[in-house]
Design a protein around this motif. Structure first.
Motif, PDB file in Angstrom:
ATOM      1  N   SER A  64       7.686  -3.975 -39.849  1.00  0.00           N
ATOM      2  CA  SER A  64       6.827  -3.820 -38.595  1.00  0.00           C
ATOM      3  C   SER A  64       7.957  -3.513 -37.409  1.00  0.00           C
ATOM      4  O   SER A  64       7.339  -4.280 -36.274  1.00  0.00           O
ATOM      5  CB  SER A  64       5.635  -5.054 -38.490  1.00  0.00           C
ATOM      6  OG  SER A  64       5.393  -5.319 -39.682  1.00  0.00           O
ATOM      7  N   GLU A  65       8.621  -2.864 -37.634  1.00  0.00           N
ATOM      8  CA  GLU A  65       9.640  -2.751 -36.319  1.00  0.00           C
ATOM      9  C   GLU A  65       9.226  -1.530 -35.456  1.00  0.00           C
ATOM     10  O   GLU A  65       9.319  -0.465 -36.238  1.00  0.00           O
ATOM     11  CB  GLU A  65      11.093  -2.875 -36.902  1.00  0.00           C
ATOM     12  CG  GLU A  65      12.011  -3.040 -35.674  1.00  0.00           C
ATOM     13  CD  GLU A  65      13.599  -3.367 -36.204  1.00  0.00           C
ATOM     14  OE1 GLU A  65      14.324  -3.845 -35.711  1.00  0.00           O
ATOM     15  OE2 GLU A  65      13.890  -2.237 -37.092  1.00  0.00           O
ATOM     16  N   ARG A 105       4.951  -0.861 -42.561  1.00  0.00           N
ATOM     17  CA  ARG A 105       3.836  -1.446 -43.125  1.00  0.00           C
ATOM     18  C   ARG A 105       2.370  -0.930 -42.133  1.00  0.00           C
ATOM     19  O   ARG A 105       2.622  -1.113 -41.037  1.00  0.00           O
ATOM     20  CB  ARG A 105       3.669  -2.758 -43.194  1.00  0.00           C
ATOM     21  CG  ARG A 105       2.586  -3.471 -43.863  1.00  0.00           C
ATOM     22  CD  ARG A 105       3.018  -4.775 -44.182  1.00  0.00           C
ATOM     23  NE  ARG A 105       3.996  -5.155 -45.324  1.00  0.00           N
ATOM     24  CZ  ARG A 105       4.173  -6.124 -45.758  1.00  0.00           C
ATOM     25  NH1 ARG A 105       3.773  -7.192 -45.400  1.00  0.00           N
ATOM     26  NH2 ARG A 105       4.908  -6.190 -46.992  1.00  0.00           N
ATOM     27  N   THR A 106       1.514  -0.092 -42.770  1.00  0.00           N
ATOM     28  CA  THR A 106       0.245  -0.051 -42.269  1.00  0.00           C
ATOM     29  C   THR A 106      -0.880  -0.284 -42.992  1.00  0.00           C
ATOM     30  O   THR A 106      -0.758  -1.101 -44.033  1.00  0.00           O
ATOM     31  CB  THR A 106       0.148   1.785 -42.169  1.00  0.00           C
ATOM     32  OG1 THR A 106       0.004   2.254 -43.318  1.00  0.00           O
ATOM     33  CG2 THR A 106       1.570   2.230 -41.427  1.00  0.00           C
ATOM     34  N   PHE A 107      -1.979   0.188 -42.779  1.00  0.00           N
ATOM     35  CA  PHE A 107      -3.297  -0.093 -43.501  1.00  0.00           C
ATOM     36  C   PHE A 107      -3.392   0.699 -44.830  1.00  0.00           C
ATOM     37  O   PHE A 107      -4.199   0.490 -45.536  1.00  0.00           O
ATOM     38  CB  PHE A 107      -4.491  -0.137 -42.659  1.00  0.00           C
ATOM     39  CG  PHE A 107      -4.600   1.498 -42.000  1.00  0.00           C
ATOM     40  CD1 PHE A 107      -5.039   2.481 -42.637  1.00  0.00           C
ATOM     41  CD2 PHE A 107      -4.003   1.921 -40.699  1.00  0.00           C
ATOM     42  CE1 PHE A 107      -4.968   3.687 -42.016  1.00  0.00           C
ATOM     43  CE2 PHE A 107      -3.926   3.073 -40.087  1.00  0.00           C
ATOM     44  CZ  PHE A 107      -4.404   3.971 -40.746  1.00  0.00           C
ATOM     45  N   THR A 112      -3.105   2.384 -48.289  1.00  0.00           N
ATOM     46  CA  THR A 112      -2.863   1.458 -49.712  1.00  0.00           C
ATOM     47  C   THR A 112      -2.334   2.518 -50.837  1.00  0.00           C
ATOM     48  O   THR A 112      -1.934   2.268 -51.815  1.00  0.00           O
ATOM     49  CB  THR A 112      -4.075   0.685 -50.224  1.00  0.00           C
ATOM     50  OG1 THR A 112      -5.404   1.504 -50.352  1.00  0.00           O
ATOM     51  CG2 THR A 112      -4.201  -0.415 -49.561  1.00  0.00           C
ATOM     52  N   TYR A 113      -2.438   3.757 -50.538  1.00  0.00           N
ATOM     53  CA  TYR A 113      -1.946   4.646 -51.676  1.00  0.00           C
ATOM     54  C   TYR A 113      -0.470   4.828 -51.800  1.00  0.00           C
ATOM     55  O   TYR A 113      -0.102   5.103 -52.773  1.00  0.00           O
ATOM     56  CB  TYR A 113      -2.407   6.153 -51.267  1.00  0.00           C
ATOM     57  CG  TYR A 113      -3.987   6.709 -51.807  1.00  0.00           C
ATOM     58  CD1 TYR A 113      -3.828   7.393 -52.964  1.00  0.00           C
ATOM     59  CD2 TYR A 113      -4.929   6.004 -51.119  1.00  0.00           C
ATOM     60  CE1 TYR A 113      -5.325   7.543 -53.341  1.00  0.00           C
ATOM     61  CE2 TYR A 113      -6.046   6.546 -51.486  1.00  0.00           C
ATOM     62  CZ  TYR A 113      -6.383   6.983 -52.452  1.00  0.00           C
ATOM     63  OH  TYR A 113      -7.648   7.386 -52.873  1.00  0.00           O
ATOM     64  N   THR A 114       0.014   4.266 -50.850  1.00  0.00           N
ATOM     65  CA  THR A 114       1.891   4.085 -50.731  1.00  0.00           C
ATOM     66  C   THR A 114       2.041   2.693 -50.495  1.00  0.00           C
ATOM     67  O   THR A 114       1.417   2.064 -49.765  1.00  0.00           O
ATOM     68  CB  THR A 114       2.496   5.244 -49.836  1.00  0.00           C
ATOM     69  OG1 THR A 114       1.601   4.967 -48.454  1.00  0.00           O
ATOM     70  CG2 THR A 114       2.148   6.465 -50.108  1.00  0.00           C
ATOM     71  N   ARG A 115       3.177   2.257 -51.000  1.00  0.00           N
ATOM     72  CA  ARG A 115       3.683   0.852 -50.762  1.00  0.00           C
ATOM     73  C   ARG A 115       3.844   0.789 -49.164  1.00  0.00           C
ATOM     74  O   ARG A 115       3.618  -0.245 -48.601  1.00  0.00           O
ATOM     75  CB  ARG A 115       4.844   0.731 -51.457  1.00  0.00           C
ATOM     76  CG  ARG A 115       5.501  -0.470 -51.487  1.00  0.00           C
ATOM     77  CD  ARG A 115       7.016  -0.719 -52.149  1.00  0.00           C
ATOM     78  NE  ARG A 115       7.625  -1.845 -51.970  1.00  0.00           N
ATOM     79  CZ  ARG A 115       8.806  -2.185 -52.456  1.00  0.00           C
ATOM     80  NH1 ARG A 115       9.510  -1.104 -52.801  1.00  0.00           N
ATOM     81  NH2 ARG A 115       9.370  -3.193 -52.166  1.00  0.00           N
ATOM     82  N   ASN A 116       4.389   1.813 -48.658  1.00  0.00           N
ATOM     83  CA  ASN A 116       4.702   1.744 -47.252  1.00  0.00           C
ATOM     84  C   ASN A 116       4.399   3.198 -46.711  1.00  0.00           C
ATOM     85  O   ASN A 116       4.121   4.075 -47.444  1.00  0.00           O
ATOM     86  CB  ASN A 116       6.237   1.421 -46.785  1.00  0.00           C
ATOM     87  CG  ASN A 116       6.781   0.065 -47.186  1.00  0.00           C
ATOM     88  OD1 ASN A 116       6.201  -0.953 -46.437  1.00  0.00           O
ATOM     89  ND2 ASN A 116       7.606  -0.140 -48.238  1.00  0.00           N
ATOM     90  N   THR A 117       4.375   3.289 -45.629  1.00  0.00           N
ATOM     91  CA  THR A 117       3.898   4.494 -44.805  1.00  0.00           C
ATOM     92  C   THR A 117       5.430   5.237 -44.243  1.00  0.00           C
ATOM     93  O   THR A 117       5.939   4.619 -43.268  1.00  0.00           O
ATOM     94  CB  THR A 117       2.996   4.430 -43.507  1.00  0.00           C
ATOM     95  OG1 THR A 117       1.931   3.985 -44.301  1.00  0.00           O
ATOM     96  CG2 THR A 117       2.983   5.970 -43.031  1.00  0.00           C
ATOM     97  N   GLN A 177      11.752   3.339 -50.952  1.00  0.00           N
ATOM     98  CA  GLN A 177      10.866   2.213 -50.570  1.00  0.00           C
ATOM     99  C   GLN A 177       9.642   2.805 -49.562  1.00  0.00           C
ATOM    100  O   GLN A 177       8.857   2.122 -49.444  1.00  0.00           O
ATOM    101  CB  GLN A 177      11.678   1.266 -49.539  1.00  0.00           C
ATOM    102  CG  GLN A 177      13.288   1.135 -50.030  1.00  0.00           C
ATOM    103  CD  GLN A 177      13.543   0.303 -51.283  1.00  0.00           C
ATOM    104  OE1 GLN A 177      12.635  -0.467 -51.789  1.00  0.00           O
ATOM    105  NE2 GLN A 177      14.429   1.135 -51.970  1.00  0.00           N
ATOM    106  N   GLY A 178      10.165   3.961 -49.047  1.00  0.00           N
ATOM    107  CA  GLY A 178       9.278   4.539 -48.106  1.00  0.00           C
ATOM    108  C   GLY A 178       7.799   4.645 -48.659  1.00  0.00           C
ATOM    109  O   GLY A 178       6.756   4.774 -47.940  1.00  0.00           O
ATOM    110  N   CYS A 179       7.553   5.194 -49.878  1.00  0.00           N
ATOM    111  CA  CYS A 179       6.382   5.325 -50.722  1.00  0.00           C
ATOM    112  C   CYS A 179       6.215   4.557 -51.496  1.00  0.00           C
ATOM    113  O   CYS A 179       4.971   4.416 -52.179  1.00  0.00           O
ATOM    114  CB  CYS A 179       6.214   6.925 -50.751  1.00  0.00           C
ATOM    115  SG  CYS A 179       7.050   7.599 -52.189  1.00  0.00           S
TER     116      CYS A 179
END
Ligand code: PEP
Ligand code: MN
Length: 338
Positions: free
Chosen positions: A212-213, A241-243, A245-250, A273-275
């Motif tokens: 969350s940086e 990290r976003t809202f 949920t289709y991906t692990r991270n945005t 890690q990005g998705c």
């Protein structure tokens, strides 16, 4: 610094602020408007006391910094893009770098077969976590020193350079002895003592962006490393990290373009890690190249279904080979080559 005074503040209270600005080492220049006054405080924000404390005065509405807080990492201070030399492999120049390998080092066979496969496909740097930052203490934590030993075996056989994560200050010395690049993970990006200890080794450091940086915080974390005498820093965008949920991270590809504009440091993208999804890794690689990234970090496993960590996002050898073939067109279109 610019200090904005609240509307209709009496002159004696404005003078109080002006006096305080002088006291804190700045040269105050007031601009008196009909309702509102602004004070420009001339001085080097990097060395002087920060004037944000003036917000404590009731007549002050806002204090705004003019200079960027990061200095050594900024493009203003260093116009040319930096090239980081990893034991002969240059990162940040016209060449594009591929770092690939398993999320975790699991066994000699797993690591060596992967090292051979990624090398054959065009990677020059082998990734593999020996110390793993797992959300649950019951999940596989990595092989530790044995994992570092296996990375050395793979390096010896293939000549690939090694990137691996340092989780703690206690591990810096032995990880630095085995690695060509120290990876600082997303959960540790603002662990400033760890950044300083890693900086002291003089080794190239890949600094992941935190979960969350903000970009300015990420660049300030890099500033810690440069200001402790180590200019060999690679920034790595690995999704935030976003809202969604289709991906692990945005995966924040805009951050790649921003980091390239704001800083002279090379930027690496970690689409794994990005998705968090193996089926999206290849297209995100295209995006990373288009946004001006200098390299990619990709998780590759002989059999992702059996992986001890991050199975859903690791690609197998075939997919990695296809990804590399696909990417070559995009690299060419962007004047980059492997
Ligand atoms: C990894 O590269 O396997 C990893 C744990 O990365 P991050 O710190 O970005 O989560
Ligand atoms: Mn992983």
């Amino acid at each position: 610094m610019i200090i904005v005074i609240k509307p209709n503040t009496p002159r004696d209270q404005i003078d109080e602020v002006i006096a305080e600005v002088s006291k804190l080492g700045y040269d105050p220049r007031a601009i008196f408007g009909t309702n509102q006054t602004v004070i420009a405080a001339i001085g080097d924000e990097q060395t002087h006391h920060t004037l944000t404390s003036l917000m404590a005065m009731p007549q002050v509405e806002q204090v705004m910094p003019v200079q960027k807080r990061y200095k050594l990492v900024s493009r203003e201070s260093h116009k040319q893009s930096s090239v980081v030399n990893v034991d002969g492999v240059e990162i940040g120049g016209s060449k594009f770098v591929m770092m690939a390998g398993p999320c975790s080092v699991e066994s000699e066979e797993q690591l060596l077969t992967t090292a051979r496969a990624v090398k054959k496909a065009g990677a020059t740097i082998l990734r593999g976590g020996a110390y793993k930052p797992r959300t649950s203490p019951y999940e596989f934590q990595g092989l530790g020193k044995e994992g570092l030993r296996l990375l050395q075996v793979a390096k010896k056989e293939t000549g690939l350079k090694i990137i691996t994560e340092v989780l703690s200050e206690y591990d810096v010395e032995h990880v630095a002895a085995a690695a060509d690049i120290l990876q600082i993970g997303a959960r540790n990006t603002q662990n400033f003592r760890l950044l300083i200890e890693c900086a002291k080794t003089g080794k190239p450091i890949m600094l992941k962006r935190g979960l969350s940086e903000r970009i300015d915080e990420w660049l300030l974390a890099a500033e810690y490393i440069l200001s402790h005498g180590n200019p060999n820093v690679l920034l790595c965008e690995r999704g935030i990290r976003t809202f969604e949920t289709y991906t692990r991270n945005t995966l924040d590809l805009a951050a790649v373009a921003i980091a390239k504009k704001e800083s002279h440091l090379p930027v690496i993208v970690d689409p794994s890690q990005g998705c968090g999804r193996a089926d999206l890794v290849s297209v995100l690689c295209r995006g990373a190249v288009a946004m001006g990234a200098d390299g990619l970090l990709i998780e590759v496993h002989p059999n992702p279904a059996e992986a001890l960590s991050d199975g859903a996002q690791q690609v197998d050898f075939n997919s990695f080979g296809e990804l590399m073939t696909d990417l070559s067109k995009f690299l060419k279109a962007n004047d980059r080559s492997l």
